[in-house]
Design a protein around this motif. Structure first.
Motif, mmCIF file in Angstrom:
data_model
loop_
_atom_site.group_PDB
_atom_site.id
_atom_site.type_symbol
_atom_site.label_atom_id
_atom_site.label_comp_id
_atom_site.label_asym_id
_atom_site.label_seq_id
_atom_site.Cartn_x
_atom_site.Cartn_y
_atom_site.Cartn_z
ATOM 1 N N ARG A 35 14.688 8.435 -1.611
ATOM 2 C CA ARG A 35 15.434 8.387 -0.355
ATOM 3 C C ARG A 35 14.737 9.240 0.695
ATOM 4 N NH1 ARG A 35 18.851 9.081 -4.621
ATOM 5 N NH2 ARG A 35 20.466 7.496 -4.953
ATOM 6 N N SER A 36 15.008 8.930 1.950
ATOM 7 C CA SER A 36 14.396 9.703 3.033
ATOM 8 C C SER A 36 14.850 11.156 3.006
ATOM 9 C CB SER A 36 14.719 9.063 4.381
ATOM 10 O OG SER A 36 16.120 8.984 4.583
ATOM 11 N N SER A 37 16.087 11.388 2.542
ATOM 12 C CA SER A 37 16.567 12.775 2.447
ATOM 13 C C SER A 37 15.762 13.562 1.422
ATOM 14 C CB SER A 37 18.056 12.805 2.078
ATOM 15 O OG SER A 37 18.280 12.144 0.839
ATOM 16 N N GLU A 38 15.338 12.910 0.341
ATOM 17 C CA GLU A 38 14.492 13.568 -0.657
ATOM 18 C C GLU A 38 13.082 13.765 -0.127
ATOM 19 O OE1 GLU A 38 16.819 11.768 -4.585
ATOM 20 O OE2 GLU A 38 15.126 10.681 -3.704
ATOM 21 N N LEU A 39 12.588 12.796 0.627
ATOM 22 C CA LEU A 39 11.265 12.926 1.231
ATOM 23 C C LEU A 39 11.198 14.152 2.135
ATOM 24 C CD1 LEU A 39 8.426 11.674 1.767
ATOM 25 C CD2 LEU A 39 9.497 10.425 3.669
ATOM 26 N N ALA A 40 12.298 14.433 2.827
ATOM 27 C CA ALA A 40 12.334 15.572 3.748
ATOM 28 C C ALA A 40 12.209 16.908 3.027
ATOM 29 C CB ALA A 40 13.623 15.533 4.569
ATOM 30 N N GLU A 41 12.460 16.922 1.705
ATOM 31 C CA GLU A 41 12.437 18.172 0.945
ATOM 32 C C GLU A 41 11.062 18.529 0.410
ATOM 33 O OE1 GLU A 41 15.344 18.180 -2.172
ATOM 34 O OE2 GLU A 41 16.832 17.118 -0.962
ATOM 35 N N VAL A 42 10.095 17.606 0.462
ATOM 36 C CA VAL A 42 8.822 17.838 -0.213
ATOM 37 C C VAL A 42 7.726 18.226 0.779
ATOM 38 C CG1 VAL A 42 9.461 16.235 -2.046
ATOM 39 C CG2 VAL A 42 8.056 15.416 -0.129
ATOM 40 N N ALA A 43 6.749 18.981 0.248
ATOM 41 C CA ALA A 43 5.597 19.402 1.054
ATOM 42 C C ALA A 43 4.395 18.496 0.846
ATOM 43 C CB ALA A 43 5.227 20.840 0.709
ATOM 44 N N GLY A 44 4.466 17.622 -0.141
ATOM 45 C CA GLY A 44 3.398 16.668 -0.434
ATOM 46 C C GLY A 44 3.987 15.511 -1.213
ATOM 47 N N LEU A 45 3.261 14.400 -1.263
ATOM 48 C CA LEU A 45 3.795 13.198 -1.903
ATOM 49 C C LEU A 45 2.692 12.471 -2.658
ATOM 50 C CD1 LEU A 45 6.309 11.259 -2.129
ATOM 51 C CD2 LEU A 45 5.339 10.029 -0.163
ATOM 52 N N VAL A 46 3.041 11.978 -3.845
ATOM 53 C CA VAL A 46 2.151 11.117 -4.625
ATOM 54 C C VAL A 46 2.675 9.684 -4.576
ATOM 55 C CG1 VAL A 46 1.278 10.572 -6.937
ATOM 56 C CG2 VAL A 46 1.408 12.962 -6.185
ATOM 57 N N LEU A 47 1.781 8.759 -4.254
ATOM 58 C CA LEU A 47 2.084 7.332 -4.326
ATOM 59 C C LEU A 47 1.454 6.822 -5.611
ATOM 60 C CD1 LEU A 47 1.200 6.342 -0.642
ATOM 61 C CD2 LEU A 47 3.421 7.048 -1.554
ATOM 62 N N PRO A 48 2.243 6.502 -6.625
ATOM 63 C CA PRO A 48 1.692 6.219 -7.952
ATOM 64 C C PRO A 48 1.127 4.818 -8.089
ATOM 65 C CG PRO A 48 4.059 5.954 -8.012
ATOM 66 C CD PRO A 48 3.713 6.427 -6.618
ATOM 67 N N GLY A 49 0.443 4.604 -9.214
ATOM 68 C CA GLY A 49 0.008 3.267 -9.564
ATOM 69 C C GLY A 49 1.202 2.403 -9.918
ATOM 70 N N GLY A 50 0.995 1.114 -9.872
ATOM 71 C CA GLY A 50 2.055 0.152 -10.143
ATOM 72 C C GLY A 50 1.611 -1.186 -9.571
ATOM 73 N N GLU A 51 2.524 -1.933 -8.987
ATOM 74 C CA GLU A 51 2.193 -3.207 -8.354
ATOM 75 C C GLU A 51 2.363 -3.009 -6.849
ATOM 76 O OE1 GLU A 51 0.771 -6.477 -7.470
ATOM 77 O OE2 GLU A 51 2.803 -6.244 -6.711
ATOM 78 N N SER A 52 1.264 -3.045 -6.116
ATOM 79 C CA SER A 52 1.282 -2.635 -4.709
ATOM 80 C C SER A 52 2.218 -3.487 -3.864
ATOM 81 C CB SER A 52 -0.129 -2.660 -4.119
ATOM 82 O OG SER A 52 -0.688 -3.962 -4.169
ATOM 83 N N THR A 53 2.281 -4.802 -4.128
ATOM 84 C CA THR A 53 3.156 -5.646 -3.321
ATOM 85 C C THR A 53 4.624 -5.338 -3.605
ATOM 86 O OG1 THR A 53 2.977 -7.407 -4.981
ATOM 87 C CG2 THR A 53 1.475 -7.510 -3.115
ATOM 88 N N THR A 54 4.939 -5.033 -4.873
ATOM 89 C CA THR A 54 6.312 -4.680 -5.225
ATOM 90 C C THR A 54 6.714 -3.350 -4.589
ATOM 91 O OG1 THR A 54 6.151 -5.855 -7.332
ATOM 92 C CG2 THR A 54 7.888 -4.198 -7.140
ATOM 93 N N ILE A 55 5.825 -2.354 -4.675
ATOM 94 C CA ILE A 55 6.117 -1.058 -4.068
ATOM 95 C C ILE A 55 6.295 -1.223 -2.562
ATOM 96 C CG2 ILE A 55 5.226 1.257 -3.616
ATOM 97 C CD1 ILE A 55 3.774 1.103 -6.316
ATOM 98 N N ASP A 56 5.448 -2.028 -1.944
ATOM 99 C CA ASP A 56 5.549 -2.282 -0.503
ATOM 100 C C ASP A 56 6.933 -2.826 -0.149
ATOM 101 O OD1 ASP A 56 5.059 -3.074 2.195
ATOM 102 O OD2 ASP A 56 4.358 -5.028 1.499
ATOM 103 N N LYS A 57 7.394 -3.824 -0.898
ATOM 104 C CA LYS A 57 8.707 -4.408 -0.611
ATOM 105 C C LYS A 57 9.830 -3.400 -0.832
ATOM 106 C CE LYS A 57 7.205 -9.077 -1.819
ATOM 107 N NZ LYS A 57 7.265 -10.163 -2.840
ATOM 108 N N LEU A 58 9.712 -2.606 -1.902
ATOM 109 C CA LEU A 58 10.784 -1.663 -2.217
ATOM 110 C C LEU A 58 10.875 -0.521 -1.215
ATOM 111 C CD1 LEU A 58 10.499 -1.545 -6.114
ATOM 112 C CD2 LEU A 58 12.367 -2.515 -4.764
ATOM 113 N N ILE A 59 9.729 -0.026 -0.719
ATOM 114 C CA ILE A 59 9.823 1.075 0.246
ATOM 115 C C ILE A 59 10.416 0.582 1.569
ATOM 116 C CG2 ILE A 59 7.991 2.467 -0.773
ATOM 117 C CD1 ILE A 59 6.137 1.548 1.428
#
Length: 205
Positions: A35-59
């Motif tokens: 969630r965006s509220s969780e994103l606001a709490e972090v100082a850095g972010l990892v975008l993991p491996g997976g299926e790029s088109t699926t991750i794109d749709k989900l974000i």
């Protein structure tokens, strides 16, 4: 004791648990981000491996794409592995017509450049920024960097002897953005995560 920064792992799809464990081994606080509220709490972010088109749709469904783009513009360190590299690229070769990267890195990447799942392979890479010992790199339906801008530093390339992949950049950095084609979270060698954790600490206020 100096308080450790919190680093998030985008947790909509992909190998989230492995990245959380690798990050925790570096001493940072690791947390999943959905969630965006969780994103606001972090100082850095990892975008993991997976299926790029699926991750794109989900974000987009989770309304995370624009907040992540805004945090990147503000200088938050982000590390993308495999599908995460595709998400960070400004251009995608052989992407789907509706695929929309997050962007931020002046790179063009080729999806599934190494072939299908059955073409997955491992090799050792020289990656001096993480130390003198080679990195064991696991490539699973991985992209490679096709073109890159002058602000991009190539950190590792596929060694000779791997056909069309030989010499292709598979680890790059641009400012506070880091990307690898391979999956360091599955090997037990956490030097890439340590390198990213150092980036987060350096960027923290």
């Amino acid at each position: 004791m100096t308080q450790q920064p919190t680093v998030g792992v985008l947790a909509v799809q992909g190998d989230v648990r492995e990245h959380l464990g690798a990050l925790e081994s570096t001493g940072v606080v690791a947390m999943p981000v959905r969630r965006s509220s969780e994103l606001a709490e972090v100082a850095g972010l990892v975008l993991p491996g997976g299926e790029s088109t699926t991750i794109d749709k989900l974000i987009r469904i989770f309304e995370l794409r624009d907040p992540i783009r805004a945090r990147i513009a503000d200088g938050m360190p982000v590390y993308g592995s495999c599908a995460g590299m595709i998400l960070l690229a400004d251009q995608i070769v052989d992407g789907t017509t509706d695929q929309l990267p997050i962007g931020g890195m002046s790179i063009s990447v080729r999806r599934n450049a190494f072939g299908r799942q059955v073409d997955s392979f491992e090799c050792h890479l020289d990656m001096p920024v993480v130390g003198p010992e080679p990195v064991q790199a696991v490539f699973i339906r991985a992209p490679w960097v096709q073109e890159w801008g002058g602000a991009v530093e190539v950190l590792a390339r596929v060694p000779e002897g791997h056909g069309d992949a030989s010499g292709r950049p598979v680890a790059v950095r641009q400012g506070n953005l880091l990307a690898t084609s391979f999956h360091p979270e599955v090997t037990g060698d956490h030097r890439v995560h340590s390198y990213f954790a150092a980036m987060v600490r350096a960027a923290a206020p």
